[in-house]
Design an enzyme around this catalytic site. Sequence first.
Site, PDB file in Angstrom:
ATOM      1  N   VAL A  15       1.057  -1.198   0.112  1.00  0.00           N
ATOM      2  CA  VAL A  15       0.079  -0.067  -0.008  1.00  0.00           C
ATOM      3  C   VAL A  15       0.999   1.260  -0.071  1.00  0.00           C
ATOM      4  CG1 VAL A  15      -1.855   1.297   1.053  1.00  0.00           C
ATOM      5  CG2 VAL A  15      -1.798  -1.424   1.319  1.00  0.00           C
ATOM      6  N   ARG A  46      10.351  -0.801   7.953  1.00  0.00           N
ATOM      7  CA  ARG A  46      11.258  -1.673   8.833  1.00  0.00           C
ATOM      8  C   ARG A  46      12.746  -1.713   8.022  1.00  0.00           C
ATOM      9  NH1 ARG A  46       7.863  -6.381   8.692  1.00  0.00           N
ATOM     10  NH2 ARG A  46       6.239  -5.700   9.835  1.00  0.00           N
ATOM     11  N   ILE A 138     -13.014   0.149  -3.130  1.00  0.00           N
ATOM     12  CA  ILE A 138     -14.178   0.558  -3.287  1.00  0.00           C
ATOM     13  C   ILE A 138     -14.591   1.933  -2.307  1.00  0.00           C
ATOM     14  CG2 ILE A 138     -16.613   0.005  -3.082  1.00  0.00           C
ATOM     15  CD1 ILE A 138     -15.973  -3.019  -3.472  1.00  0.00           C
ATOM     16  N   GLU A 192      -2.907 -13.794   3.641  1.00  0.00           N
ATOM     17  CA  GLU A 192      -2.419 -13.028   4.739  1.00  0.00           C
ATOM     18  C   GLU A 192      -1.311 -13.968   5.500  1.00  0.00           C
ATOM     19  OE1 GLU A 192      -2.920  -9.914   5.318  1.00  0.00           O
ATOM     20  OE2 GLU A 192      -4.807  -9.492   4.166  1.00  0.00           O
ATOM     21  N   ASP A 203     -10.493 -11.083   8.996  1.00  0.00           N
ATOM     22  CA  ASP A 203     -10.394  -9.697   8.234  1.00  0.00           C
ATOM     23  C   ASP A 203     -11.594  -9.088   7.738  1.00  0.00           C
ATOM     24  OD1 ASP A 203      -8.541  -8.157   6.378  1.00  0.00           O
ATOM     25  OD2 ASP A 203      -9.951  -9.148   4.984  1.00  0.00           O
ATOM     26  N   LYS A 207     -13.611  -5.416   8.773  1.00  0.00           N
ATOM     27  CA  LYS A 207     -14.413  -4.425   8.066  1.00  0.00           C
ATOM     28  C   LYS A 207     -16.008  -4.164   8.216  1.00  0.00           C
ATOM     29  CE  LYS A 207     -11.006  -6.125   4.578  1.00  0.00           C
ATOM     30  NZ  LYS A 207     -10.654  -6.955   3.377  1.00  0.00           N
TER      31      LYS A 207
HETATM   32  N1  HSE Z   1      -6.621 -10.070   2.599  1.00  0.00           N
HETATM   33  C1  HSE Z   1      -7.622  -9.334   2.074  1.00  0.00           C
HETATM   34  C2  HSE Z   1      -8.440  -9.858   1.283  1.00  0.00           C
HETATM   35  C3  HSE Z   1      -7.051  -7.899   1.719  1.00  0.00           C
HETATM   36  O1  HSE Z   1      -8.374 -10.954   0.614  1.00  0.00           O
HETATM   37  O2  HSE Z   1      -9.538  -9.190   0.846  1.00  0.00           O
HETATM   38  C4  HSE Z   1      -6.726  -7.093   3.082  1.00  0.00           C
HETATM   39  O3  HSE Z   1      -7.894  -6.964   3.815  1.00  0.00           O
END
Ligand code: HSE
Length: 428
Positions: A15, A46, A138, A192, A203, A207
Site C-alpha cells: 500500500v 522496517r 471501493i 495474509e 479480516d 471490515k
Molecule cells: N486479505 C484481504 C483480502 C485484503 O483478501 O481481501 C486485506 O484486507
Amino acid sequence: MPEPLRLGLAGLGTVGIGVVKILQNHAALVAARAGRPVEIVAISARDPRRNRGADVSAYAWEDDPVRLAMRGDIDVFVEVMGGSEGAAKAATEAALAAGKDVVTANKALLALHGQALAEAAEAAGRTIRFEAAVAGGIPVMKALTEGMAGNALRRVLGVMNGTCNYILTRMETAGLPYATVFEEARSLGYLEADPRLDVGGIDASHKLALLAAVAFGTRVHFEQVAIEGIERVSIEDIRLAADMGYRVKLLGVAQMTGRGLEQRMSPCLVPADSPLGQLPGGTNMVVIEGDSVGQIVLRGPGAGEGPTASAVMADVVDLARGFRVPVFGVPARALSEAPPAVQPAPAPYYLRMTLVDKPGALAKVAAALGDAGVSIDRMRQYGHAAPEAPVLIVTHKTTRDALDHALAAFATTGVVVGAPVALRIEAV
Ligand code: HSE
C-alpha cells in the site's frame, strides 16, 4: 502558491509503495484536485535498504514510526503498516496527540480500538480517515458518510475478503476441494501471513464492524460479530447449492433489527443470478440499503497496491481540501450502544443430509421439521447406489432457533447419517 499538505508515510509495503507511486506519477493531478500540492516529507519502514520498485531517496527517513508521527513538519500521518497493536497503535496515538490527522488502511486497529482512537482524534480537533481499510479500492465509506447521509440505513452486507471469494469461486469453477484451492491461494501469495485472518473470516469481520458503526451510528463492536470462516465449506455443498440455483459466499451482514444490532460473517447461499452470486474471484462487493434510496451495489477490487493506495489518496485529498468528517460519521460520543441481537433475522436455510434409504425415513425428517415449525420449500433426493440417500431441503423462512430444534430432533430419528449441513440463504 498555497501551502502543501505534508505527509508522513509509515509503511512501505504494497500500500505504501502504491501511495508513493500515485504521488510521484500524478502530483499535478492531485494538486489540482486538492487545491494545493500534496507532498511526502518523511517515511518510515522496517528496512531502509530494501529495493521497493519506487525511488524513496528524496524523503527523510525515520526508523521509529512514533517519531515520524510526531514530526513538526508533517500535517497528516499515513499509517499503512498494519497490526492492531504495537507500533501502528502507538504511532497513531502519537500522531493524534501531536495534532495530526491520520489516514489509515488498518482495519484491525480501528475494529479493536476505534472508539478510543475516535475520541482521541476529536479531543485533538483532528480526524482519522480509513477508506482503504474497508473493501480496498471501493469508496464505500464515502458512499455511506456522504452519498447516503440522508438515509436511515437498514442493512449493509457484502463480500469483503477477496481471498475467500477467490477460493470459493475457484472451488466451484474447477471442481476442487477446499484444501487444494487453499494451497493454490497460498502459492499465489493471496493469503495474509496468518491465513486465519482470511479464511477464518476475521479480516472481513474487522471490515464489517467498521461498516456497521458508520451505517448505524453505533460504537464499533468487533467482538460482537458472529464469525464463521470458509474452512468447512465442502465442494459437495458448492456443487449441490449450484444445482439448486445458489452460490456460496462468505457474506458479512450488519443490520439493525428490533432485537438489536445483528453482525455476522458466515458462508451463506445467495441466488446465483444476483449481483453477489455473480461476483467473481478476488473482487469485493458491498450492498447498502437505505430507506430513501433503496439498494446501492458497489463492486470493485478489494486489495492490491493500486486499489488500496487509490483509497488512501481519496482520504488524503479530502484532508488537503479541508474536508473533515468525524471518524465514524458522527461525533464519537454520540455513537450509541446498540444491544447485540442474540438471534439472526429469520431466513430460509439449505439443509444437506444423508438418510438411511428405508421406508419412512424422509417422513421422519419431514415430521421433525414440521414439529419444529419449519416448513419445506423445495426438496431433492439424488440418485444413489449405496444404502444411503443424499437429500437436500430448502426451507421457507424460519428462525435459527426453530431450525436448531429440528436439527437436534434429526439426531433422534435414527435415519439421519452423520451431521447435516445447514447454510443460511440470504435474500439480496
Ligand atoms: N486479505 C484481504 C483480502 C485484503 O483478501 O481481501 C486485506 O484486507
